[in-house]
Design an enzyme around this catalytic site. Structure first.
Site, short mmCIF file in Angstrom:
data_model
loop_
_atom_site.label_atom_id
_atom_site.label_comp_id
_atom_site.label_asym_id
_atom_site.label_seq_id
_atom_site.Cartn_x
_atom_site.Cartn_y
_atom_site.Cartn_z
N CYS A 2 1.07 -0.87 -0.41
CA CYS A 2 -0.42 0.03 0.28
C CYS A 2 0.93 1.82 -0.06
CB CYS A 2 -0.98 -0.14 1.03
SG CYS A 2 -2.10 -1.28 1.35
N ARG A 28 4.86 0.54 -6.03
CA ARG A 28 5.02 -0.38 -4.78
C ARG A 28 3.98 -1.60 -5.06
NH1 ARG A 28 6.82 2.60 -0.09
NH2 ARG A 28 5.07 1.90 1.34
N TRP A 74 -3.03 -2.80 -1.96
CA TRP A 74 -2.18 -3.92 -2.26
C TRP A 74 -3.14 -4.74 -0.54
CZ3 TRP A 74 0.64 -8.12 0.31
CH2 TRP A 74 1.33 -9.31 -0.66
N ASN A 100 -2.15 1.79 5.73
CA ASN A 100 -0.55 0.88 5.44
C ASN A 100 -0.63 -0.31 6.88
OD1 ASN A 100 -0.56 2.30 3.29
ND2 ASN A 100 1.91 2.25 3.43
N GLY A 101 -0.32 -0.98 6.15
CA GLY A 101 0.18 -2.43 7.88
C GLY A 101 -1.15 -3.18 7.99
N GLU A 469 18.67 -16.04 -8.69
CA GLU A 469 19.05 -14.34 -8.90
C GLU A 469 18.41 -14.52 -10.44
OE1 GLU A 469 18.22 -12.27 -7.82
OE2 GLU A 469 17.52 -10.78 -8.91
N LYS A 473 14.49 -14.07 -11.34
CA LYS A 473 13.94 -12.61 -12.01
C LYS A 473 12.98 -13.15 -13.49
CE LYS A 473 14.94 -9.98 -10.48
NZ LYS A 473 14.89 -9.11 -9.29
N GLU A 476 9.46 -14.26 -11.47
CA GLU A 476 8.63 -13.01 -11.30
C GLU A 476 7.86 -12.15 -12.16
OE1 GLU A 476 12.16 -10.06 -9.29
OE2 GLU A 476 9.88 -10.27 -8.81
N HIS A 492 21.11 -34.88 -7.98
CA HIS A 492 20.73 -35.38 -7.42
C HIS A 492 19.43 -35.36 -6.78
CE1 HIS A 492 24.49 -35.96 -5.51
NE2 HIS A 492 25.36 -35.12 -6.02
N LYS A 591 6.31 -3.90 -4.72
CA LYS A 591 8.20 -3.46 -4.00
C LYS A 591 8.84 -3.28 -2.78
CE LYS A 591 11.90 -1.61 -5.91
NZ LYS A 591 12.48 -2.95 -6.42
#
Ligand code: M6R
Length: 596
Positions: A2, A28, A74, A100-101, A469, A473, A476, A492, A591
């Site tokens: 948010c 965000r 969000w 927010n939160g 990484e 990338k 996502e 394995h 974000k």
């Protein structure tokens, strides 16, 4: 996650300032948006969807008022609907709240308020706040007292902003969720993040947990929640609003990939003495750790996995931990230095891990991109990676700058034999990255494999986190399955998944034992008909077993990870672009992840 914006003092322009601020917070991640303006009345407009949907809704009715607040939501409690979008109102529609939160005791408060006759219109935790304020007002509290009383009842994390009909002030409070004031000559702003008002001012005040602010057209006042005045310092942000625009690139992610040479130079500037072979991080004080724990999430965790190897190689016991795990089941910490690696400095899991470490008596260091962030303020020490604002949800330049910064840190606190060579490798790094940006054939690879359903990435040693990484990338932003493995682990288990339809990206630089063994793993993959893309400097013979090559310049082995990763960033970017994905705001992602 948010985002909040508030504005007082821009008569006639408040709505525009709010909507512009919300657009600057889009990075965000959000799924609904809304605004509330207060004058003699309270006017609210909110909608599920994007800022453009809010703009369309505002065309039908334009709220007016001298002060206002806005929000991008969000979803955490309840789906993204018009009703669940912020601002939320009390029963009388006279109090509007954005938040927010997560309010942890909201269910108990909601039950209590419902029993007392309050009517709830949303599924959110936030909606308890306007109703609590309504009750306090009904009991005779003045507006400011009413907000303080309501906030005092909340448990959990919050950045809250409130406006009311007939009141030309904004009230705000924070606990565990960022909130910052912006000050210009004629107006005052409130936001969860500086880009929301950076086009208007560079003068900011970071609110701390437990602080309460009152903002109107004439100024601001900061106190504790109990009303004790708090002296705040005004900081100046050192980046330009231009840096938050796309500068002609199609996406922020591509722009940020191309900003890496500059970001790396900024990270190194003034911190290395090449002649003496020394790094100067005197502002960190004496760290001299006997052991190191690194805590981080996502991309930052990959930088932490890389850094743990650097410290280990220099003889310091070091380990990287996923912050979310560390927060709830920390290992014995002893006298380890606990390093939080976090671009935003606001990731709830990382903050929680750092707080747990501090509770157990550990010294903490934040390696972060965000000056004034919660991690920077709460830790004993802070080291800034200086990458500049990163808007794309996918972390790119901040990963490279984290690696550079962690190299500097390792040089500063350990006595590595080849410090001069490492420093010269770091000095050459921006140029090596530029060379890749100028010559990469990643788009061709993306064209060749855009239709694959699954991608694997393998690497050893310092290239293992790059494999992780590269896969993160890819998944996502393309929404395709991708996994990174330590090259030796393939046989394995994961090798069972390798077929002619699973491109395998192998990161192999140099010609040491690690490279030779990784080439052996590439042969295993090739024998199963999987297409191989070698990311290589040509020092080994991996090219013989590869279908495609992504070349990287010959660099110091410590920085080869960064240059190899830039090639993988570009492959993921071009694949996602060809698939028409929402590159800067991938679905379901945010974000800054400010909930655990
Ligand atoms: O702000 P942080 O570095 O603490 O964020 C941690 C992760 O959420 C973040 O690195 C995330 O994995 C990336 N945005 C992925 O590209």
């Amino acid at each position: 996650m948010c985002g909040i914006i508030g504005c007082a003092g821009r008569d006639g322009e408040t709505l525009d300032v709010l909507v512009h601020g919300l657009s600057k917070l889009e990075y965000r991640g959000y799924d609904s948006a809304g605004v509330a303006l207060a004058g003699s009345d309270l006017d609210v407009c909110k909608t599920a969807g994007e800022i453009d949907d809010l703009r369309a809704a505002l065309e039908e009715r334009s709220p007016s008022g001298s002060v206002g607040i806005g929000h991008t939501r969000w979803s955490t409690h309840g789906p993204p609907t018009d009703e669940n979008a912020h601002p939320h109102l009390d029963c009388n529609r006279e109090v509007a709240v954005v938040h927010n939160g997560i309010i942890e005791n909201y269910q108990a408060l909601r039950d209590e308020l419902s029993t007392a006759g309050h009517e709830f219109r949303s599924d959110t935790d936030t909606e308890v706040v306007p109703h609590l304020i309504e009750d306090a007002l009904a009991d005779g509290a003045d507006p400011e007292e009413a907000v303080r009383e309501a906030i005092a009842r909340l448990e959990g994390s919050y950045a809250v902003s409130v406006v009311m009909s007939g009141v030309d002030r904004i009230f705000a409070a924070r606990n565990d969720s960022p909130l910052v004031l912006g000050i210009d000559d004629e107006a005052y702003y409130l936001a969860s993040d500086v880009p929301a008002f950076r086009d208007h001012t560079d003068r900011v005040i970071y609110l701390a947990d437990g602080e309460f602010a009152v903002v109107d057209a004439d100024g601001y006042r900061v106190t504790t929640l109990d009303g004790e005045p708090v002296e705040k310092t005004v900081d100046t942000v050192d980046w330009d609003p231009e840096e938050t625009g796309k500068s002609g690139y199609d996406h922020f992610m591509l722009k940020e990939i191309h900003e890496q040479p500059r970001a790396l130079r900024q990270c190194l500037r003034g911190r290395v003495d090449e002649l003496a072979g020394q790094v100067d991080l005197a502002d960190l004080g004496d760290l001299s750790p006997r052991g190191i724990h690194l805590v981080a999430c996502g991309t930052s965790y990959h930088a932490a996995v890389y850094a743990a190897q650097l410290f280990q190689q220099a003889g310091i016991p070091a380990q990287a931990f996923l912050a979310s795990e560390y927060a709830t089941s920390p290992p014995p910490i002893g006298d380890a230095l606990v390093i939080g690696v976090t671009q935003s400095g606001e990731t709830a899991d990382t903050l929680s891990a750092l707080r747990e470490a501090r509770k157990r008596g550990a010294r903490t260091l934040a390696v972060t991109n965000t000056v004034g962030s919660t991690a920077a303020r709460e830790c004993d020490h802070a080291m800034y990676i200086r990458a500049g604002p990163e808007i794309g949800v996918a972390a790119t330049k901040t990963f490279s700058s984290q690696i550079a910064a962690l190299n500097l840190l390792a040089l500063a606190i350990t006595s590595v034999g080849d410090a001069r060579e490492v420093i010269s490798g770091l000095r050459d790094l921006p140029g090596a990255v530029q060379e890749i940006l100028d010559t990469s054939t990643a788009r061709k690879i993306a064209e060749a494999y855009r239709d694959a359903e699954s991608y694997f990435f393998i690497g050893r040693g310092l290239h293992y986190p790059v494999a992780l990484e590269g896969a993160l990338k890819m998944k996502e932003i393309t929404y395709k399955h991708a996994e990174g493995f330590a090259a030796g682990e393939l046989k394995h288990g994961p090798l069972a998944l390798v077929t002619q339809d699973t491109p395998v990206f192998a990161i192999v630089t140099g010609d040491d034992e690690q490279a030779t063994k990784t080439v052996g793993n590439v042969k295993e993959v090739e024998a199963r008909d999987a297409p191989v893309v070698a990311v290589t400097d040509g020092a080994s013979d991996v090219e013989r077993y590869a279908d495609h090559v992504l070349e990287v310049p010959d660099t110091h082995r410590r920085v080869a990870a960064v240059v190899a990763n830039v090639q993988l960033q570009l492959v993921a970017y071009h694949t996602a672009d060809m698939l028409g994905r929402s590159i800067d705001k991938p679905r379901n992602l945010a974000k800054s992840v400010t909930v655990e």
